[in-house]
Design a protein around this motif. Structure first.
Motif, mmCIF file in Angstrom:
data_model
loop_
_atom_site.group_PDB
_atom_site.id
_atom_site.type_symbol
_atom_site.label_atom_id
_atom_site.label_comp_id
_atom_site.label_asym_id
_atom_site.label_seq_id
_atom_site.Cartn_x
_atom_site.Cartn_y
_atom_site.Cartn_z
ATOM 1 N N LEU A 82 1.878 -7.823 6.517
ATOM 2 C CA LEU A 82 3.280 -7.692 6.890
ATOM 3 C C LEU A 82 3.649 -6.231 6.696
ATOM 4 N N GLU A 83 4.379 -5.654 7.650
ATOM 5 C CA GLU A 83 4.783 -4.252 7.539
ATOM 6 C C GLU A 83 6.268 -4.141 7.228
ATOM 7 N N ASN A 84 6.558 -3.291 6.268
ATOM 8 C CA ASN A 84 7.916 -2.935 5.873
ATOM 9 C C ASN A 84 8.270 -1.633 6.593
ATOM 10 N N ILE A 85 9.214 -1.695 7.520
ATOM 11 C CA ILE A 85 9.582 -0.501 8.280
ATOM 12 C C ILE A 85 11.089 -0.285 8.220
ATOM 13 N N GLU A 86 11.480 0.935 7.976
ATOM 14 C CA GLU A 86 12.896 1.315 8.013
ATOM 15 C C GLU A 86 13.072 2.441 9.014
ATOM 16 N N ARG A 87 13.998 2.264 9.926
ATOM 17 C CA ARG A 87 14.322 3.300 10.913
ATOM 18 C C ARG A 87 15.767 3.756 10.708
ATOM 19 N N ASN A 88 15.972 5.049 10.824
ATOM 20 C CA ASN A 88 17.312 5.618 10.762
ATOM 21 C C ASN A 88 17.504 6.565 11.939
ATOM 22 N N ASP A 89 18.747 6.880 12.205
ATOM 23 C CA ASP A 89 19.101 7.783 13.318
ATOM 24 C C ASP A 89 18.594 7.272 14.659
ATOM 25 N N GLY A 90 18.440 5.953 14.768
ATOM 26 C CA GLY A 90 18.018 5.371 16.038
ATOM 27 C C GLY A 90 16.627 5.757 16.476
ATOM 28 N N TYR A 91 15.805 6.279 15.564
ATOM 29 C CA TYR A 91 14.485 6.807 15.938
ATOM 30 C C TYR A 91 13.572 5.705 16.460
ATOM 31 N N LYS A 92 13.017 5.910 17.635
ATOM 32 C CA LYS A 92 12.219 4.893 18.318
ATOM 33 C C LYS A 92 10.721 5.178 18.297
ATOM 34 N N MET A 117 0.848 -1.185 0.000
ATOM 35 C CA MET A 117 0.000 0.000 0.000
ATOM 36 C C MET A 117 0.884 1.235 0.000
ATOM 37 N N PRO A 118 0.358 2.407 -0.319
ATOM 38 C CA PRO A 118 1.163 3.625 -0.215
ATOM 39 C C PRO A 118 1.705 3.787 1.197
ATOM 40 N N PRO A 119 2.924 4.300 1.347
ATOM 41 C CA PRO A 119 3.510 4.435 2.684
ATOM 42 C C PRO A 119 2.708 5.390 3.555
ATOM 43 N N PHE A 120 2.633 5.082 4.841
ATOM 44 C CA PHE A 120 1.989 6.011 5.777
ATOM 45 C C PHE A 120 3.004 6.754 6.624
ATOM 46 N N SER A 121 4.277 6.425 6.448
ATOM 47 C CA SER A 121 5.372 7.236 6.982
ATOM 48 C C SER A 121 6.450 7.257 5.919
ATOM 49 N N ASP A 122 6.877 8.434 5.530
ATOM 50 C CA ASP A 122 7.924 8.551 4.502
ATOM 51 C C ASP A 122 8.803 9.736 4.866
ATOM 52 N N MET A 123 9.669 9.487 5.856
ATOM 53 C CA MET A 123 10.573 10.509 6.362
ATOM 54 C C MET A 123 11.988 9.936 6.382
ATOM 55 N N PRO A 124 12.997 10.781 6.435
ATOM 56 C CA PRO A 124 14.365 10.243 6.449
ATOM 57 C C PRO A 124 14.624 9.277 7.609
ATOM 58 N N HIS A 125 13.968 9.517 8.742
ATOM 59 C CA HIS A 125 14.231 8.680 9.907
ATOM 60 C C HIS A 125 13.197 7.580 10.112
ATOM 61 N N LEU A 126 12.101 7.562 9.318
ATOM 62 C CA LEU A 126 11.063 6.542 9.507
ATOM 63 C C LEU A 126 10.289 6.332 8.216
ATOM 64 N N TYR A 127 10.243 5.081 7.768
ATOM 65 C CA TYR A 127 9.445 4.704 6.602
ATOM 66 C C TYR A 127 8.604 3.499 6.994
ATOM 67 N N GLN A 128 7.302 3.535 6.668
ATOM 68 C CA GLN A 128 6.403 2.436 6.999
ATOM 69 C C GLN A 128 5.391 2.227 5.885
ATOM 70 N N GLU A 129 5.162 0.966 5.546
ATOM 71 C CA GLU A 129 4.107 0.605 4.602
ATOM 72 C C GLU A 129 3.680 -0.824 4.883
ATOM 73 N N LEU A 130 2.437 -1.120 4.538
ATOM 74 C CA LEU A 130 1.858 -2.445 4.740
ATOM 75 C C LEU A 130 1.655 -3.143 3.405
ATOM 76 N N THR A 131 1.733 -4.471 3.413
ATOM 77 C CA THR A 131 1.261 -5.224 2.262
ATOM 78 C C THR A 131 -0.250 -4.999 2.118
ATOM 79 N N HIS A 132 -0.762 -5.265 0.927
ATOM 80 C CA HIS A 132 -2.193 -5.053 0.715
ATOM 81 C C HIS A 132 -3.044 -5.932 1.616
#
Length: 458
Positions: free
Chosen positions: A418-428, A365-380
Motif C-alpha cells: 500500500l502506498e502513502n502519497i500526499e500531494r500539495n499545490d495540485g501537483y500531478k 519504508m523510507p520515503p522515496f519522495s519527500d518534497m513540499p508538493h509530493l510525499y510517497q512511501e510504501l509499506t514494507h
C-alpha cells in the motif's frame, strides 16, 4: 507516426500550482466554517483514516461572481457551459448553480450513510453509473457524497434496470475471472475477450473500467495486509477506496504490449513515461482514463535506448538479465493475471498516515519522495510463496544468484504494498529519482538486504 505520438507525451512536465491550490483551499475552508457537520466530518476522516477532506472533493457548486473571478485568476477556465476546469493540476471542477454545495467522492453512498447514521434520500440505485446523497445539508452550504460507476456526469441520469443488472453480472465476472493459465498468451487472450464482452454488454468502456478496477482492488486487498487494515478504517468513516491516486501493474517485456492494449480498451490513454535509470533498469508508461479520472503505472524492464521508442506499442526483445519488473513477473506471474496489482497509492495526510499505521503495527519504508508538493512511501510489503519451479528456471538462466534463489524458495518474495502519497499545490507529476531508489531496493535479488533492514527496524 508512432514515434511522433510517443515524443508528444514522453517528457510531459507537471509543475506545482500554489495559486490554484490556495484559491481552492481557502474556498473550502470558508465553506467548512459554515457547516458544523461537515467540519466534524473532516475531523473524523483525519482521526479515523488520515484522510484530508480536500482529497475527496469531486466537484463544487458555487453561486457568487466573486468565486468565478477568483478561480479564473487561478487557472480555471470554462470548459463547457457552467463548468470551469483547471487542467494544470489535480483540481476539482467548479460548477455554477443556484445553491452552494461540495460533493465528495465515496466508494459507496450506502456505506457512507450507514457509517454516519444518516436518514437521507439516495439518488440512484446500486450499480447505477452515478449515485449521490445530500448528506450534510446546510443553510449556507451543503455537503453531499457522490459514487461514480464510470459516468462523467455531474447529476444522476435516467435509471436503466437492465443496464444495472448487466453491470452486476460484469462485476461478478471480473471478480471470478480466471487468473492462472498454461501460458501467459492464453491468459491475456482470455482477459481481453472478457473485457471486450463487458464493453459490448455495457455499451461503455468507462463503465467496464470502473467495475474492472473495483474487482482488481479486491484481489489486491486479499493479498495485502496493510490494505485490509486500512480499508476497514476507511469503511468505518464511510468513504471506502475513494482516495486513490494510482494503481500499479508489473508486466514482462514479452507481454507488455498486450497488457497495454487491454488497458487501452478500458479507455486508458498514454499520458507520460518515466524511466528510473539504467541502474534500476525500470520504466513505466503512465496511463490515464480521462472520463473516470483513473491513473495507472504500467511498469516494465527497459534498456536506456528504449526510452526513445513508443515502448507501449513496439515489441521489446528479451534482455540478457531480468530486472525488477521482469523478475517479479517471473516469480509471481503477470500483474494483470495471477500476481495482481503491485500496489495501490492513496491520498493521505502523510505524517498522520505513517503515525496511525505505526500504531497498528504496520511499518513504512523510507520515503522515496519527500518534497513540499509530493510525499510517497510504501509499506514494507506482503510476502507470498513462490513456486520452486519458477525459481529453479530463473536460477538456471542466470537471473537469480544461488543464495537469493534459495532464500526465495524457502521464504517467498514480496508481492504487494500500500502506498502513502500526499500531494500539495495540485501537483500531478512524480519524482523520477526517488522512484529509481525505492524500486532498486524492491528488486527481488535484494530481498536478503531488505529482510535484514526490516529485522533491524524491529
Amino acid at each position: 507516426m508512432a514515434a511522433a505520438r510517443h515524443l508528444a507525451y514522453r517528457d510531459r512536465d507537471w509543475a506545482p500550482q500554489p495559486h490554484a491550490d490556495t484559491t481552492l483551499r481557502e474556498w473550502l475552508e470558508s465553506r467548512l466554517a459554515r457547516n458544523d457537520d461537515a467540519a466534524a466530518l473532516a475531523s473524523r476522516l483525519m482521526e479515523g483514516a488520515a484522510i484530508r477532506l480536500r482529497d475527496l472533493v469531486d466537484h463544487v457548486v458555487f453561486t457568487q461572481l466573486a468565486t468565478r473571478t477568483a478561480i479564473e485568476a487561478a487557472g480555471w477556465a470554462q470548459s463547457e457551459p457552467g463548468v470551469w476546469r483547471n487542467p494544470a493540476g489535480m483540481f476539482p471542477p467548479f460548477v455554477a448553480g443556484d445553491a452552494e454545495a461540495v460533493w465528495l467522492r465515496v466508494e459507496s453512498v450506502e456505506q457512507f450513510v450507514a457509517a454516519h447514521n444518516l436518514s437521507v434520500a439516495i439518488e440512484g440505485e446500486a450499480l447505477a453509473p452515478l449515485r449521490r446523497a445530500l448528506a450534510l445539508p446546510g443553510e449556507a452550504v451543503s455537503f453531499g457524497v457522490l459514487e461514480r460507476g464510470g459516468s462523467p456526469a455531474l447529476v444522476p441520469q435516467a435509471d436503466d434496470p437492465a443496464e444495472r443488472r448487466t453491470a452486476r453480472i460484469t462485476l461478478q465476472r471480473f471478480r471470478a475471472r480466471r487468473r492462472q493459465f498454461d501460458t501467459v498468451e492464453q491468459g491475456l487472450a482470455h482477459t481481453e475477450a472478457l473485457v471486450d464482452s463487458a464493453i459490448a454488454d455495457l455499451g461503455s468502456p468507462h463503465r467496464a473500467c470502473a467495475l474492472w478496477l473495483l474487482a482488481e482492488r479486491e484481489y489486491w486487498q486479499s493479498r495485502c495486509h496493510a490494505a485490509r487494515v486500512q480499508k476497514a478504517r476507511q469503511d468505518a468513516v464511510g468513504v471506502g477506496w475513494a482516495n486513490i491516486d494510482h494503481h500499479t501493474y508489473d508486466s514482462s517485456r514479452a507481454h507488455y504490449q498486450h497488457t497495454i492494449a487491454i488497458l487501452e480498451k478500458l479507455g486508458y490513454e498514454l499520458r507520460e513515461m518515466l524511466y528510473a535509470g539504467d541502474m534500476a533498469g525500470w520504466g513505466s508508461q503512465v496511463l490515464e482514463q480521462p472520463v473516470i479520472g483513473s491513473t495507472i503505472f504500467a511498469d516494465v524492464d527497459l534498456a536506456p535506448h528504449e526510452v526513445e521508442l513508443d515502448f507501449a506499442h513496439e515489441s521489446l526483445p528479451p534482455l540478457d538479465k531480468h530486472r525488477r519488473a521482469g523478475i517479479l513477473c517471473a516469480l509471481h506471474g503477470e500483474s494483470i493475471l495471477e500476481q495482481g496489482l503491485n500496489h495501490v497509492a492513496c491520498f493521505y495526510d502523510s505524517k498522520a498516515m505513517r503515525d496511525q499505521m505505526a500504531g497498528l503495527g504496520i511499518r513504512m519504508m523510507p520515503p522515496f519522495s519527500d518534497m513540499p508538493h509530493l510525499y510517497q512511501e510504501l509499506t514494507h510489503g506482503d510476502w507470498a510463496a513462490v513456486d520452486p519451479a519458477r525459481v529453479d528456471a530463473l536460477e538456471a538462466d542466470g537471473h537469480l544468484p544461488a543464495d537469493e534463489a534459495q532464500r526465495i524458495r524457502m521464504e517467498g518474495a514480496i508481492v504487494t504494498h500500500l502506498e502513502n502519497i500526499e500531494r500539495n499545490d495540485g501537483y500531478k507529476g512524480f519524482n523520477k529519482p526517488g522512484i529509481d531508489g525505492v524500486l532498486q531496493k524492491l528488486d527481488p535479488r535484494r530481498y536478503g538486504q531488505l529482510k535484514a533492514e526490516q529485522a533491524a527496524a524491529g
